[in-house]
Design a protein around this motif. Sequence first.
Motif, PDB file in Angstrom:
ATOM      1  N   HIS A  44       0.834  -1.197   0.000  1.00  0.00           N
ATOM      2  CA  HIS A  44       0.000   0.000   0.000  1.00  0.00           C
ATOM      3  C   HIS A  44       0.876   1.257   0.000  1.00  0.00           C
ATOM      4  CE1 HIS A  44      -3.887  -2.080   0.832  1.00  0.00           C
ATOM      5  NE2 HIS A  44      -3.066  -2.992   1.335  1.00  0.00           N
ATOM      6  N   PHE A  45       1.986   1.209   0.724  1.00  0.00           N
ATOM      7  CA  PHE A  45       2.903   2.346   0.780  1.00  0.00           C
ATOM      8  C   PHE A  45       3.751   2.426  -0.488  1.00  0.00           C
ATOM      9  CE2 PHE A  45       1.610   1.421   5.053  1.00  0.00           C
ATOM     10  CZ  PHE A  45       1.503   2.659   5.669  1.00  0.00           C
ATOM     11  N   PRO A  68       9.435   9.395   0.749  1.00  0.00           N
ATOM     12  CA  PRO A  68       8.875   9.629   2.089  1.00  0.00           C
ATOM     13  C   PRO A  68       7.744   8.667   2.464  1.00  0.00           C
ATOM     14  CG  PRO A  68       9.231  11.709   0.958  1.00  0.00           C
ATOM     15  CD  PRO A  68       9.497  10.633  -0.053  1.00  0.00           C
ATOM     16  N   ALA A  69       6.965   8.231   1.493  1.00  0.00           N
ATOM     17  CA  ALA A  69       5.877   7.300   1.799  1.00  0.00           C
ATOM     18  C   ALA A  69       6.405   5.999   2.388  1.00  0.00           C
ATOM     19  CB  ALA A  69       5.059   7.007   0.536  1.00  0.00           C
ATOM     20  N   THR A 106       9.463   7.277   5.659  1.00  0.00           N
ATOM     21  CA  THR A 106       8.829   7.888   6.835  1.00  0.00           C
ATOM     22  C   THR A 106       7.491   7.237   7.168  1.00  0.00           C
ATOM     23  OG1 THR A 106       9.898  10.011   6.341  1.00  0.00           O
ATOM     24  CG2 THR A 106       7.998  10.055   7.826  1.00  0.00           C
ATOM     25  N   ASN A 107       6.550   7.288   6.230  1.00  0.00           N
ATOM     26  CA  ASN A 107       5.178   6.876   6.541  1.00  0.00           C
ATOM     27  C   ASN A 107       5.049   5.391   6.860  1.00  0.00           C
ATOM     28  OD1 ASN A 107       4.821   9.511   5.820  1.00  0.00           O
ATOM     29  ND2 ASN A 107       3.470   9.131   4.094  1.00  0.00           N
ATOM     30  N   PHE A 108       5.707   4.554   6.085  1.00  0.00           N
ATOM     31  CA  PHE A 108       5.617   3.113   6.329  1.00  0.00           C
ATOM     32  C   PHE A 108       6.188   2.765   7.705  1.00  0.00           C
ATOM     33  CE2 PHE A 108       7.905  -1.042   5.975  1.00  0.00           C
ATOM     34  CZ  PHE A 108       6.782  -1.856   6.063  1.00  0.00           C
ATOM     35  N   PHE A 109       7.356   3.252   8.007  1.00  0.00           N
ATOM     36  CA  PHE A 109       7.968   2.917   9.296  1.00  0.00           C
ATOM     37  C   PHE A 109       7.202   3.549  10.454  1.00  0.00           C
ATOM     38  CE2 PHE A 109      11.381   1.416   6.655  1.00  0.00           C
ATOM     39  CZ  PHE A 109      11.935   0.375   7.403  1.00  0.00           C
ATOM     40  N   ASN A 110       6.671   4.751  10.256  1.00  0.00           N
ATOM     41  CA  ASN A 110       5.840   5.353  11.302  1.00  0.00           C
ATOM     42  C   ASN A 110       4.599   4.512  11.565  1.00  0.00           C
ATOM     43  OD1 ASN A 110       7.610   7.467  11.614  1.00  0.00           O
ATOM     44  ND2 ASN A 110       6.352   8.986  10.538  1.00  0.00           N
ATOM     45  N   PHE A 111       4.004   4.006  10.487  1.00  0.00           N
ATOM     46  CA  PHE A 111       2.816   3.167  10.648  1.00  0.00           C
ATOM     47  C   PHE A 111       3.155   1.906  11.435  1.00  0.00           C
ATOM     48  CE2 PHE A 111       0.184  -0.402   9.226  1.00  0.00           C
ATOM     49  CZ  PHE A 111      -1.075   0.072   9.554  1.00  0.00           C
ATOM     50  N   ILE A 112       4.249   1.253  11.064  1.00  0.00           N
ATOM     51  CA  ILE A 112       4.648   0.034  11.775  1.00  0.00           C
ATOM     52  C   ILE A 112       4.916   0.346  13.241  1.00  0.00           C
ATOM     53  CG2 ILE A 112       6.415  -1.763  11.947  1.00  0.00           C
ATOM     54  CD1 ILE A 112       4.423  -2.041   9.570  1.00  0.00           C
ATOM     55  N   TYR A 153      -5.269   1.463   3.676  1.00  0.00           N
ATOM     56  CA  TYR A 153      -4.345   1.930   4.707  1.00  0.00           C
ATOM     57  C   TYR A 153      -4.172   3.448   4.592  1.00  0.00           C
ATOM     58  CZ  TYR A 153      -2.913  -2.841   5.845  1.00  0.00           C
ATOM     59  OH  TYR A 153      -2.909  -4.151   6.257  1.00  0.00           O
ATOM     60  N   PRO A 154      -4.164   4.164   5.694  1.00  0.00           N
ATOM     61  CA  PRO A 154      -3.817   5.590   5.656  1.00  0.00           C
ATOM     62  C   PRO A 154      -2.302   5.720   5.440  1.00  0.00           C
ATOM     63  CG  PRO A 154      -5.136   5.034   7.600  1.00  0.00           C
ATOM     64  CD  PRO A 154      -4.617   3.748   7.036  1.00  0.00           C
ATOM     65  N   VAL A 155      -1.893   5.967   4.220  1.00  0.00           N
ATOM     66  CA  VAL A 155      -0.478   5.892   3.859  1.00  0.00           C
ATOM     67  C   VAL A 155       0.211   7.253   3.769  1.00  0.00           C
ATOM     68  CG1 VAL A 155      -0.707   3.701   2.626  1.00  0.00           C
ATOM     69  CG2 VAL A 155      -1.081   5.859   1.400  1.00  0.00           C
ATOM     70  N   SER A 156      -0.590   8.345   3.806  1.00  0.00           N
ATOM     71  CA  SER A 156      -0.019   9.683   3.625  1.00  0.00           C
ATOM     72  C   SER A 156      -1.035  10.714   4.090  1.00  0.00           C
ATOM     73  CB  SER A 156       0.317   9.913   2.142  1.00  0.00           C
ATOM     74  OG  SER A 156      -0.873  10.008   1.369  1.00  0.00           O
ATOM     75  N   ASP A 157      -0.750  11.965   3.780  1.00  0.00           N
ATOM     76  CA  ASP A 157      -1.723  13.021   4.090  1.00  0.00           C
ATOM     77  C   ASP A 157      -2.730  13.216   2.960  1.00  0.00           C
ATOM     78  OD1 ASP A 157      -0.097  14.153   2.177  1.00  0.00           O
ATOM     79  OD2 ASP A 157       0.482  15.907   3.371  1.00  0.00           O
ATOM     80  N   LYS A 158      -2.684  12.331   1.969  1.00  0.00           N
ATOM     81  CA  LYS A 158      -3.603  12.395   0.831  1.00  0.00           C
ATOM     82  C   LYS A 158      -4.651  11.285   0.963  1.00  0.00           C
ATOM     83  CE  LYS A 158       0.281  13.884  -2.040  1.00  0.00           C
ATOM     84  NZ  LYS A 158       1.187  13.496  -3.159  1.00  0.00           N
ATOM     85  N   ALA A 159      -5.888  11.669   1.231  1.00  0.00           N
ATOM     86  CA  ALA A 159      -6.950  10.685   1.439  1.00  0.00           C
ATOM     87  C   ALA A 159      -7.147   9.790   0.224  1.00  0.00           C
ATOM     88  CB  ALA A 159      -8.264  11.399   1.778  1.00  0.00           C
TER      89      ALA A 159
END
Length: 439
Positions: free
Chosen positions: A213-214, A244-245, A248-254, A310-316
């Motif tokens: 998803h990321f 960054p997806a 940053t975003n993937f690892f933050n989600f985990i 999955y909420p993967v970013s700031d873009k819905a």
Amino acid sequence: MIKRFSALSISLMLIIGILAACGGNNNNGADTGTATETGAAEGDSAQAVTINMFTASPEYTDAFNAYIQEYKKVKPNVTINLEIMQADYNTVLKSRIAAGSTPDVFQTTAGGDIDTYAEYSADLTNEPLAAAMTDAVRSNMSSTDGKVLGLPVKGNLFVMMYNKKLLADAGITAVPKTTAELTDAIAKLEAKGITPFANAYKEWWVWKHIAQHFVDAAAQDANISAKELVGQFIAGKTTFKDHPALDTNFFNFIDQTVKYGTDKPLERDSNAQVSDFATGKAAFMTGKGAWDEEAIKKINPDFELGIMGYPVSDKAEQSLIITGADQALRINKDSKVAKETIEFFNWLYTSEYGKNWFSSVAKVIPPIKDAPLPDLDMPKQMEEILKTEKSGDLSVNYSLDTFHQKFGELMQAYIGGSKSKDQAIEEIQKAWIQFGSAQ
């Protein structure tokens, strides 16, 4: 392309004789000449035929046996021996191929692995079963040169699942679609004493289901397709650090799923995760898909199940469910019963029984056109969602499971604390170059 599995260790080769004796031999034990060899017309019921089928999907044992029994009514002369193995399936399959005992039918992942096993697979491009597949599924079953070399075991759906009642209890009126909305939802669940995440991080394969998803979001941000992006990873032209997806975003989600998830995440396997989710111990379930609904409903028939991207970013708009086919059956092109085996699967994918088998017997999302959906919540919600949103790309199909397994192991090391984020990313990139491609 991997032409032979010559890299097998000596210790593995020692067991080939034993494995070959267990079945799956192309000779099928008796005189099983094809109709072409005997001069018999297609469908000649006088010629006894045995087809050996080797798969890695124990969850569909009863469903497979059901269509085998039904086909016996259509072709009484055809016997289908079903052998199912989950643990060490890939190792055993490779050893059988190396020993010259390739099963008549065997299972692999789709996408990149279509090319890996191309040398052993019958070309199904012009068969009725290929025409019956949906466009997306046929693409998943096709080699890089456009030949259909696989049969979809099922259609699939990859999502983050949620417990509708628990979200409502926490005052969450809409599913989170952005990273900020997910953080807010986590806070609301925590305030109500509800554990946000049920994970199954003991399993290596759940990691690829989450990460894709990321990957899709990173590809969109780079203005290329997910297939192109994965190709760049495999070629060593880019890394997680460039996106960054992922970085940053993937690892933050985990990190969030571990911090706000059920205890001892590396000890929770798939069954434990399903139990945690179905009994209301957590609000979201990660890394899974449509195959889990029946197991959830067996534990809790009244469970209110929802699906979301999955909420993967700031873009819905990047929060998408993913559909497609990730598992393939292959017909051994050198099998003495290849013709009869193809005839069998043409029947399954085009007959009225076959069209209904997916939804009513296997209870999976059909990978073929003009077939009804199963009477389950997830496929129904999928159908509604896809009326207004597109499906994400099944990007796991663009690299091999040899890579995905290593990726899962590295992520396990990351959350276990034995590797830093930077170390994990560096080794993921090395693994993608080493294991990512069939070429």
